[in-house]
Design a protein around this motif. Structure first.
Motif, PDB file in Angstrom:
ATOM      1  N   TYR A   1     -24.584   8.593  20.231  1.00 12.07           N
ATOM      2  CA  TYR A   1     -24.241   9.969  19.909  1.00 12.07           C
ATOM      3  C   TYR A   1     -24.899  10.854  20.955  1.00 12.07           C
ATOM      4  CZ  TYR A   1     -28.972  10.649  17.964  1.00 12.07           C
ATOM      5  OH  TYR A   1     -30.331  10.758  17.798  1.00 12.07           O
ATOM      6  N   VAL A   2     -24.599  12.139  20.922  1.00 12.63           N
ATOM      7  CA  VAL A   2     -25.237  13.080  21.838  1.00 12.63           C
ATOM      8  C   VAL A   2     -26.258  13.871  21.015  1.00 12.63           C
ATOM      9  CG1 VAL A   2     -24.931  15.007  23.426  1.00 12.63           C
ATOM     10  CG2 VAL A   2     -23.166  13.220  23.274  1.00 12.63           C
ATOM     11  N   PRO A   3     -27.522  13.541  21.178  1.00  7.91           N
ATOM     12  CA  PRO A   3     -28.559  14.240  20.404  1.00  7.91           C
ATOM     13  C   PRO A   3     -28.593  15.734  20.736  1.00  7.91           C
ATOM     14  CG  PRO A   3     -29.427  12.230  21.385  1.00  7.91           C
ATOM     15  CD  PRO A   3     -28.077  12.484  22.000  1.00  7.91           C
ATOM     16  N   GLU A   4     -28.846  16.565  19.754  1.00  5.22           N
ATOM     17  CA  GLU A   4     -28.881  18.016  19.934  1.00  5.22           C
ATOM     18  C   GLU A   4     -29.818  18.461  21.057  1.00  5.22           C
ATOM     19  OE1 GLU A   4     -27.560  21.706  19.587  1.00  5.22           O
ATOM     20  OE2 GLU A   4     -26.754  20.062  18.401  1.00  5.22           O
ATOM     21  N   PRO A   5     -31.013  17.844  21.205  1.00  9.53           N
ATOM     22  CA  PRO A   5     -31.899  18.269  22.296  1.00  9.53           C
ATOM     23  C   PRO A   5     -31.329  18.016  23.694  1.00  9.53           C
ATOM     24  CG  PRO A   5     -33.119  16.958  20.683  1.00  9.53           C
ATOM     25  CD  PRO A   5     -31.662  16.866  20.331  1.00  9.53           C
ATOM     26  N   ALA A   6     -30.305  17.182  23.799  1.00 12.78           N
ATOM     27  CA  ALA A   6     -29.714  16.896  25.107  1.00 12.78           C
ATOM     28  C   ALA A   6     -28.851  18.047  25.614  1.00 12.78           C
ATOM     29  CB  ALA A   6     -28.887  15.611  25.046  1.00 12.78           C
ATOM     30  N   ILE A   7     -28.334  18.866  24.724  1.00 11.97           N
ATOM     31  CA  ILE A   7     -27.442  19.967  25.129  1.00 11.97           C
ATOM     32  C   ILE A   7     -28.157  20.928  26.082  1.00 11.97           C
ATOM     33  CG2 ILE A   7     -26.032  21.915  24.326  1.00 11.97           C
ATOM     34  CD1 ILE A   7     -24.808  19.124  23.670  1.00 11.97           C
ATOM     35  N   PRO A   8     -29.351  21.453  25.731  1.00 15.55           N
ATOM     36  CA  PRO A   8     -30.028  22.341  26.684  1.00 15.55           C
ATOM     37  C   PRO A   8     -30.483  21.615  27.952  1.00 15.55           C
ATOM     38  CG  PRO A   8     -31.361  22.056  24.702  1.00 15.55           C
ATOM     39  CD  PRO A   8     -30.030  21.416  24.446  1.00 15.55           C
ATOM     40  N   MET A   9     -30.751  20.336  27.859  1.00 15.82           N
ATOM     41  CA  MET A   9     -31.134  19.564  29.043  1.00 15.82           C
ATOM     42  C   MET A   9     -29.966  19.488  30.027  1.00 15.82           C
ATOM     43  SD  MET A   9     -33.216  16.563  27.006  1.00 15.82           S
ATOM     44  CE  MET A   9     -33.567  15.543  28.424  1.00 15.82           C
ATOM     45  N   ILE A  10     -28.765  19.246  29.497  1.00 17.55           N
ATOM     46  CA  ILE A  10     -27.568  19.212  30.342  1.00 17.55           C
ATOM     47  C   ILE A  10     -27.310  20.598  30.927  1.00 17.55           C
ATOM     48  CG2 ILE A  10     -25.053  18.900  30.367  1.00 17.55           C
ATOM     49  CD1 ILE A  10     -25.462  16.772  28.160  1.00 17.55           C
TER      50      ILE A  10
ATOM     51  N   GLU B   1     -19.553  15.230  40.439  1.00 19.30           N
ATOM     52  CA  GLU B   1     -18.634  16.334  40.175  1.00 19.30           C
ATOM     53  C   GLU B   1     -18.096  16.194  38.754  1.00 19.30           C
ATOM     54  OE1 GLU B   1     -14.548  18.168  42.008  1.00 19.30           O
ATOM     55  OE2 GLU B   1     -15.869  17.045  43.334  1.00 19.30           O
ATOM     56  N   GLY B   2     -17.987  17.296  38.049  1.00 21.23           N
ATOM     57  CA  GLY B   2     -17.538  17.220  36.660  1.00 21.23           C
ATOM     58  C   GLY B   2     -18.582  16.561  35.790  1.00 21.23           C
ATOM     59  N   GLY B   3     -19.824  16.698  36.184  1.00 20.73           N
ATOM     60  CA  GLY B   3     -20.925  15.966  35.571  1.00 20.73           C
ATOM     61  C   GLY B   3     -21.192  16.245  34.112  1.00 20.73           C
ATOM     62  N   THR B   4     -20.764  17.376  33.594  1.00 22.79           N
ATOM     63  CA  THR B   4     -21.032  17.668  32.179  1.00 22.79           C
ATOM     64  C   THR B   4     -20.416  16.593  31.291  1.00 22.79           C
ATOM     65  OG1 THR B   4     -21.116  20.041  32.654  1.00 22.79           O
ATOM     66  CG2 THR B   4     -20.810  19.391  30.349  1.00 22.79           C
ATOM     67  N   LEU B   5     -19.146  16.316  31.506  1.00 24.56           N
ATOM     68  CA  LEU B   5     -18.485  15.271  30.708  1.00 24.56           C
ATOM     69  C   LEU B   5     -19.104  13.902  30.964  1.00 24.56           C
ATOM     70  CD1 LEU B   5     -14.663  16.016  30.702  1.00 24.56           C
ATOM     71  CD2 LEU B   5     -16.181  15.821  28.741  1.00 24.56           C
TER      72      LEU B   5
ATOM     73  N   ARG C   1     -26.153  27.045  27.388  1.00 27.10           N
ATOM     74  CA  ARG C   1     -26.068  26.072  26.282  1.00 27.10           C
ATOM     75  C   ARG C   1     -24.709  26.174  25.597  1.00 27.10           C
ATOM     76  NH1 ARG C   1     -31.952  26.401  23.260  1.00 27.10           N
ATOM     77  NH2 ARG C   1     -33.175  25.903  25.120  1.00 27.10           N
ATOM     78  N   ALA C   2     -24.207  27.391  25.484  1.00 27.31           N
ATOM     79  CA  ALA C   2     -22.899  27.610  24.844  1.00 27.31           C
ATOM     80  C   ALA C   2     -21.787  26.908  25.611  1.00 27.31           C
ATOM     81  CB  ALA C   2     -22.613  29.093  24.728  1.00 27.31           C
ATOM     82  N   GLU C   3     -21.853  26.938  26.941  1.00 30.28           N
ATOM     83  CA  GLU C   3     -20.822  26.266  27.737  1.00 30.28           C
ATOM     84  C   GLU C   3     -20.851  24.759  27.505  1.00 30.28           C
ATOM     85  OE1 GLU C   3     -20.118  28.765  31.763  1.00 30.28           O
ATOM     86  OE2 GLU C   3     -22.222  28.206  31.374  1.00 30.28           O
ATOM     87  N   VAL C   4     -22.040  24.180  27.489  1.00 24.85           N
ATOM     88  CA  VAL C   4     -22.155  22.735  27.257  1.00 24.85           C
ATOM     89  C   VAL C   4     -21.737  22.404  25.832  1.00 24.85           C
ATOM     90  CG1 VAL C   4     -23.726  20.752  27.200  1.00 24.85           C
ATOM     91  CG2 VAL C   4     -23.959  22.482  29.004  1.00 24.85           C
ATOM     92  N   HIS C   5     -22.158  23.212  24.885  1.00 17.25           N
ATOM     93  CA  HIS C   5     -21.764  22.991  23.486  1.00 17.25           C
ATOM     94  C   HIS C   5     -20.248  23.088  23.342  1.00 17.25           C
ATOM     95  CE1 HIS C   5     -22.191  22.874  19.145  1.00 17.25           C
ATOM     96  NE2 HIS C   5     -21.354  23.888  19.078  1.00 17.25           N
ATOM     97  N   GLY C   6     -19.629  24.008  24.075  1.00 17.78           N
ATOM     98  CA  GLY C   6     -18.177  24.147  24.037  1.00 17.78           C
ATOM     99  C   GLY C   6     -17.471  22.895  24.520  1.00 17.78           C
ATOM    100  N   VAL C   7     -17.979  22.301  25.584  1.00 16.80           N
ATOM    101  CA  VAL C   7     -17.402  21.046  26.088  1.00 16.80           C
ATOM    102  C   VAL C   7     -17.610  19.943  25.053  1.00 16.80           C
ATOM    103  CG1 VAL C   7     -17.571  19.255  27.872  1.00 16.80           C
ATOM    104  CG2 VAL C   7     -17.697  21.682  28.505  1.00 16.80           C
ATOM    105  N   PHE C   8     -18.822  19.862  24.522  1.00 19.71           N
ATOM    106  CA  PHE C   8     -19.162  18.829  23.533  1.00 19.71           C
ATOM    107  C   PHE C   8     -18.251  18.896  22.308  1.00 19.71           C
ATOM    108  CE2 PHE C   8     -21.596  17.819  19.680  1.00 19.71           C
ATOM    109  CZ  PHE C   8     -21.838  16.472  19.886  1.00 19.71           C
ATOM    110  N   THR C   9     -18.032  20.100  21.801  1.00 20.64           N
ATOM    111  CA  THR C   9     -17.239  20.234  20.571  1.00 20.64           C
ATOM    112  C   THR C   9     -15.733  20.181  20.817  1.00 20.64           C
ATOM    113  OG1 THR C   9     -17.402  22.652  20.711  1.00 20.64           O
ATOM    114  CG2 THR C   9     -19.027  21.506  19.322  1.00 20.64           C
ATOM    115  N   PHE C  10     -15.301  20.409  22.054  1.00 20.82           N
ATOM    116  CA  PHE C  10     -13.874  20.376  22.362  1.00 20.82           C
ATOM    117  C   PHE C  10     -13.318  18.956  22.239  1.00 20.82           C
ATOM    118  CE2 PHE C  10     -10.305  19.901  25.309  1.00 20.82           C
ATOM    119  CZ  PHE C  10      -9.463  20.901  24.855  1.00 20.82           C
ATOM    120  N   TYR C  11     -14.092  17.970  22.629  1.00 17.53           N
ATOM    121  CA  TYR C  11     -13.626  16.583  22.637  1.00 17.53           C
ATOM    122  C   TYR C  11     -14.033  15.880  21.339  1.00 17.53           C
ATOM    123  CZ  TYR C  11     -12.556  17.457  27.485  1.00 17.53           C
ATOM    124  OH  TYR C  11     -12.026  17.985  28.632  1.00 17.53           O
ATOM    125  N   HIS C  12     -13.056  15.325  20.657  1.00 18.19           N
ATOM    126  CA  HIS C  12     -13.277  14.710  19.345  1.00 18.19           C
ATOM    127  C   HIS C  12     -14.155  13.466  19.388  1.00 18.19           C
ATOM    128  CE1 HIS C  12     -10.312  17.261  17.360  1.00 18.19           C
ATOM    129  NE2 HIS C  12      -9.523  17.064  18.397  1.00 18.19           N
TER     130      HIS C  12
END
Length: 158
Positions: A40-49, A24-28, A57-68
């Motif tokens: 680091y989180v490689p760019e190709p991992a975003i669409p995989m997640i 649960e909450g697996g994206t993070l 992809r935008a939702e995952v990218h949003g989570v990725f960029t929200f956290y410093h």
């Protein structure tokens, strides 16, 4: 303690993601696991997640960029994080951050050309009573002054 990470491998990334699809909450959790494995989180991992979590992809990218704390590229061998929160700023943290930048020849948020040190901001280490503070490779140091920040920088450059 120095950082030792695996080189990015799509198959290994897919294994990490697949092993966490039930969480649960697996994206993070996935982002953290990838960064722990690769540094680091490689760019190709975003669409995989996104595919694994049935998200865009935008939702995952949003989570990725929200956290410093998530990185777009590998960190240096050592990571020096300097607290940029208000208590540390009020206790002289700005001058110490500038001193670290000058000694390393980089601005906060960058890695030295030799890939030895990544200098990052962090927003509160919970050491307000012993501000200013920093963290080198996961080790927290409070009551920073010029001598202590110089020692941390020298340690990171080794």
């Amino acid at each position: 303690m120095t950082s030792v990470y695996e080189p990015w491998d799509e198959t290994r990334g897919a294994e990490i993601i697949a092993g966490l699809t039930h969480v649960e909450g697996g994206t993070l959790v996935m982002l953290h696991a990838l960064q722990e494995a690769f540094g680091y989180v490689p760019e190709p991992a975003i669409p995989m997640i996104a595919e694994a979590r049935n998200l865009s992809r935008a939702e995952v990218h949003g989570v990725f960029t929200f956290y410093h704390d998530f990185r777009h590229e590998p960190a240096g061998k050592h990571v020096l994080k300097i607290c940029r929160a208000e208590a540390c700023q009020a206790a002289g943290g700005d001058a110490l951050a500038a001193r670290a930048e000058a000694k390393l020849g980089i601005k906060i948020g960058n890695t030295t050309a030799d890939q030895r040190v990544t200098l990052e901001p962090i927003y509160c280490l919970g050491l307000c009573a012993t501000a200013p503070s920093a963290m080198l490779d996961g080790r927290i140091v409070g009551r920073l002054d010029e001598k202590r920040i110089d020692a941390l920088v020298a340690e990171a450059q080794r």
